[in-house]
Design an enzyme around this catalytic site. Structure first.
Site, PDB file in Angstrom:
ATOM      1  N   LYS A 254       0.482  -1.041  -2.088  1.00 29.27           N
ATOM      2  CA  LYS A 254       0.994   0.319  -2.253  1.00 29.27           C
ATOM      3  C   LYS A 254       1.546   0.552  -3.652  1.00 29.27           C
ATOM      4  O   LYS A 254       1.794   1.681  -4.033  1.00 29.27           O
ATOM      5  CB  LYS A 254       2.004   0.655  -1.164  1.00 29.27           C
ATOM      6  N   ARG A 255       1.706  -0.519  -4.406  1.00 30.24           N
ATOM      7  CA  ARG A 255       2.145  -0.327  -5.778  1.00 30.24           C
ATOM      8  C   ARG A 255       1.031   0.322  -6.623  1.00 30.24           C
ATOM      9  O   ARG A 255       1.277   0.995  -7.586  1.00 30.24           O
ATOM     10  CB  ARG A 255       2.601  -1.649  -6.393  1.00 30.24           C
TER      11      ARG A 255
END
Ligand code: GLU
Length: 498
Positions: A254-255
């Protein structure tokens, strides 16, 4: 194949991930194709990280995807409970059995000793592994230390030599040397089991025949197989699925990219398109086959032998293309409007929105421009839009970077919690809360003034907020690792109460 039973066993420690939907889908397809059952089990043995909210979101997200389970914490079933935190008694019994047979042992080593041991192993370039010190304790010693109330864990006894062969349905035989397999903690000092013990006991008691799970668990398989053999149980067939990847082949995280199922829902993807897309990652279309297929067809054509061993690419343009086809080809105008209405929100969300907007409009036609940002995907922002009074650009970057992290950690997503986070960040930066909030207005609503910020963020949802802040931060320059560390320590040392 008769009696097939598969499961998905998420740990409720965060937002529901598209990878969980992928794993669930593969397990679901296999079970249904063979007329079997698909089970949902919640693996919440990590009490510190598991939350009821995350469990609720995971169930919700999988249900939205259209994947239905035959047994699970919400629907019950003959092998329940299906939440591991409610099964501690069962695990204790099995752990005691192992200890009484010498297949597991009590370990009293302190954290400090383990730390030293690991450092020495690292220095000697040896595999990191418990050295077996407590295996040399006599039964009398063990009893005495237990009676004295010494804290201890229970560890798995692992041979010092020999090979463990893990048969994976797609990878074939994978060999592990026992000397590099750690003597895993099975029961923690607080009496709670670890994932490994609970997972094996449950897969056995729940009569799971096939386990399709992420490849990150492959290295745990030798420990699991050892447990199966100590108990005298037949292990399920294993298949370790490759992790989904970004187009640059890095692990989907998700980064870098949105990974939450709820993000895709919030952006207005149709669940059947998302599932269709994930199904194609598990089983690519064959020659001449239309890629558009419903769950029924997905199950019918599912072949476990076709599941790729290399990480499939989560290619969002492909998902867009499929979604567009569903909208054009599968929805009547009425059905489309019905979807839009359901997507925009139930009466609760819309009433709240009306309440917040009413004081700010003169005519009904003022409403759409005012709240349009709640019903859009990405905002078209420019770097200059993020220039605000009272904050330097680097401070805006700090505020965004810290907020992304802190908001992710909020246990409950509501306006009050969000406000606390932004205020803490303002204090850490030595700014007034209203000044620090200004760039957030722009990043979230696309305009310098709008309906109240914290309510807007709540209504927009965690996933879209994260995405908008990430996009705004990228416009100003994503922070380096070093910057991120320095800024985080700034927040920590500001000692503003959480
Ligand atoms: N709880 C594990 C997870 O969240 C399950 C792994 C497994 O399927 O054995 O991935």
């Amino acid at each position: 194949m008769s009696g097939v039973r598969t499961r998905v066993a998420p740990s409720p420690t965060g937002d529901p991930h598209v990878g969980t939907a992928y794993v669930a889908l593969v397990n679901y397809c296999f079970a249904k194709k063979h007329g079997g059952e698909f089970i949902l089990r919640i693996e919440d043995t990590d009490a510190a990280r598991s939350t009821a909210e995350s469990e609720r979101l995971i169930l919700d997200a999988l249900r939205w995807c259209g994947i239905a389970w035959d047994e699970g914490p919400d629907v019950g079933g003959p092998h329940g409970p299906y939440r591991q935190s409610e099964r501690s008694e069962i695990y204790r019994r099995y752990a005691d059995e192992l200890v009484s047979r010498g297949q597991a042992f009590r370990c009293f080593c302190s954290e400090a000793r383990l730390h030293e041991m690991r450092a020495a192993q690292r220095a000697a370039a040896e595999p990191s592994r418990y050295d077996g010190l407590c295996l040399t304790l006599s039964p009398g010693d063990v009893q005495r230390r237990i009676s004295a109330g010494e804290p201890h864990v229970i560890r798995l006894r692992v041979p010092n030599e020999g090979l463990c062969v893990v048969s994976d349905l797609r990878r074939g035989d994978v060999e592990f040397e026992y000397r590099s397999v750690d003597m895993q903690v099975l029961v923690k000092s607080d009496g709670m089991p670890t994932y490994h013990l609970a997972n094996v006991v449950d897969d056995h008691l729940m009569r799971i025949t096939h386990v399709f799970r992420g490849e990150e668990w492959l290295s745990s398989a030798p420990k699991h197989l050892l447990l199966y053999s100590y108990f005298g149980w037949e292990p399920p067939k294993l298949l370790h699925l490759p992790l989904l990847r970004n187009p640059d082949k890095s692990k989907l995280s998700k980064r870098k990219n949105p990974t939450g199922i709820l993000f895709y829902r919030a952006l207005g993807y149709l669940p059947e398109a998302l599932i269709n897309f994930l199904a194609l990652l598990a089983n690519a279309a064959r020659d001449g086959e239309d890629e558009l297929m419903d769950l029924h067809a997905i199950v019918r054509r599912f072949e476990v032998e076709q599941v790729p061993v290399g990480g499939p690419i989560f290619d969002v343009p492909k998902l867009d293309w499929l979604n567009a086809r569903y909208i054009r080809e599968r929805l009547t105008p009425e059905a489309l409007m019905d979807r839009v209405a359901r997507w925009a929100g139930g009466p609760e969300r819309l009433n709240r929105l009306a309440e917040i907007s009413a004081p700010r409009i003169e005519r009904l036609s003022d409403l759409a421009p005012l709240v349009g940002f709640l019903f859009s995907g990405r905002l078209a922002l420019m770097r200059d839009d993020l220039r605000v009074a009272k904050l330097e650009e680097v401070e805006v970057r700090q505020a965004f970077a810290l907020a992304i992290r802190e908001l992710d950690a909020l246990p409950v997503w509501d306006a009050a919690g969000i406000e606390t986070v932004i205020k803490r960040i303002a204090e850490a930066l030595g700014k007034k809360a209203r000044d620090a909030a200004r760039p957030f207005y722009v990043a979230i609503t696309g305009s310098a003034t709008s309906i109240p910020l914290f309510d807007s963020m709540e209504l927009l949802g965690r996933d879209l907020v994260r995405e908008r802040l990430r996009n705004a931060l990228a416009l100003l320059g994503t922070p380096s690792k070093r910057e991120q560390e320095v800024w985080e320590s700034l927040l920590a040392s500001a000692q503003v109460p959480a």
